[in-house]
Design a protein around this motif. Structure first.
Motif, mmCIF file in Angstrom:
data_model
loop_
_atom_site.group_PDB
_atom_site.id
_atom_site.type_symbol
_atom_site.label_atom_id
_atom_site.label_comp_id
_atom_site.label_asym_id
_atom_site.label_seq_id
_atom_site.Cartn_x
_atom_site.Cartn_y
_atom_site.Cartn_z
ATOM 1 N N GLU A 123 0.844 -1.195 0.000
ATOM 2 C CA GLU A 123 0.000 0.000 0.000
ATOM 3 C C GLU A 123 0.874 1.238 0.000
ATOM 4 O OE1 GLU A 123 -3.513 2.057 2.733
ATOM 5 O OE2 GLU A 123 -2.508 0.243 3.422
ATOM 6 N N PRO A 125 1.538 5.255 0.820
ATOM 7 C CA PRO A 125 1.074 6.104 1.925
ATOM 8 C C PRO A 125 -0.107 6.997 1.559
ATOM 9 C CG PRO A 125 3.458 6.284 1.657
ATOM 10 C CD PRO A 125 2.950 5.437 0.536
ATOM 11 N N THR A 126 -0.232 7.414 0.341
ATOM 12 C CA THR A 126 -1.317 8.326 -0.052
ATOM 13 C C THR A 126 -2.309 7.639 -0.974
ATOM 14 O OG1 THR A 126 -0.015 9.121 -1.911
ATOM 15 C CG2 THR A 126 0.174 10.357 0.163
ATOM 16 N N GLU A 127 -2.444 6.360 -0.826
ATOM 17 C CA GLU A 127 -3.300 5.593 -1.731
ATOM 18 C C GLU A 127 -4.771 5.899 -1.474
ATOM 19 O OE1 GLU A 127 -4.144 0.926 -2.276
ATOM 20 O OE2 GLU A 127 -2.048 1.525 -2.429
ATOM 21 N N ASN A 128 -5.545 6.012 -2.588
ATOM 22 C CA ASN A 128 -6.995 6.210 -2.490
ATOM 23 C C ASN A 128 -7.683 5.024 -3.169
ATOM 24 O OD1 ASN A 128 -7.064 6.648 -5.295
ATOM 25 N ND2 ASN A 128 -6.722 8.837 -5.057
ATOM 26 N N THR A 131 -6.685 4.295 -6.828
ATOM 27 C CA THR A 131 -5.341 3.725 -6.942
ATOM 28 C C THR A 131 -5.371 2.250 -6.551
ATOM 29 O OG1 THR A 131 -4.494 5.883 -6.274
ATOM 30 C CG2 THR A 131 -2.931 4.070 -6.274
ATOM 31 N N LYS A 165 -3.217 1.593 8.197
ATOM 32 C CA LYS A 165 -2.176 1.668 7.169
ATOM 33 C C LYS A 165 -0.922 0.933 7.631
ATOM 34 C CE LYS A 165 -3.346 5.751 4.600
ATOM 35 N NZ LYS A 165 -3.522 5.208 3.289
#
Length: 180
Positions: A123, A125-128, A131, A165
């Protein structure tokens, strides 16, 4: 003539006084005994009066106790009835709980039948969610050997990660998978 030897001898005055003194002593003794008997009778009357009071008190306590016992019996019957109703209601609620649990399990299994769970997908860190869906498509092409055309035609209802996360996540897909 009559002889005086056969006649009883008349008592002397001293004999009479002695005899009267003995009678007087006996009468005094009897008076004392009568006084003692009077005192004893008064004591017996007081004891009898006290016994009557005690008897009345005990009778009153017995009456009150009997009334309380009757009220307790009535309340006990009422509590027994309420307990039977509560037991019946608990049994009914327990049956409803089991039915609801079965329904919930069925609904969960029905909602999960369209789910696809993938693990060990790194994953960012800024995954939405968009993505995540792209990464899932890439995984299907690279690891599952599904062609790019088929993956492009697939439509997912929802794609999301589970848990907090971390480097490795489980991706859960709730989908209406359309393979054309």
């Amino acid at each position: 003539m009559a002889t005086t030897s056969n006649c009883p001898k008349e008592p002397s005055n001293a004999d009479i006084v002695t005899y009267l003194k003995r009678i007087d002593d006996r009468i005094c003794l009897m008076d004392k005994q009568f006084e003692a008997i009077d005192k004893f009778e008064k004591k017996v009357e007081r004891v009898n009066c006290d016994l009557k009071k005690i008897w009345a008190y005990l009778h009153d306590i017995d009456r009150k106790t009997s009334e309380r016992l009757r009220l307790i019996e009535v309340k006990t019957e009422s509590v027994d009835f309420a307990l039977a109703q509560a037991s019946s209601k608990i049994s009914s609620l327990e049956n409803q709980r089991v039915e609801l649990k079965n329904d919930l399990n069925y609904l969960q299994s029905q909602s999960m039948r369209n789910n696809l769970v993938s693990t060990n997908i790194p994953e960012a860190p800024t995954e939405n969610p968009d993505t995540t869906e792209i990464k899932l498509g890439e995984l299907m092409i690279a690891k599952m050997k599904i062609t790019q055309d088929l993956v492009s035609q697939m439509s997912f209802e929802r794609v999301h990660r589970m848990g907090s996360k971390v480097d490795v996540k489980i991706v859960t897909l709730s989908r209406n998978l359309l393979c054309i």
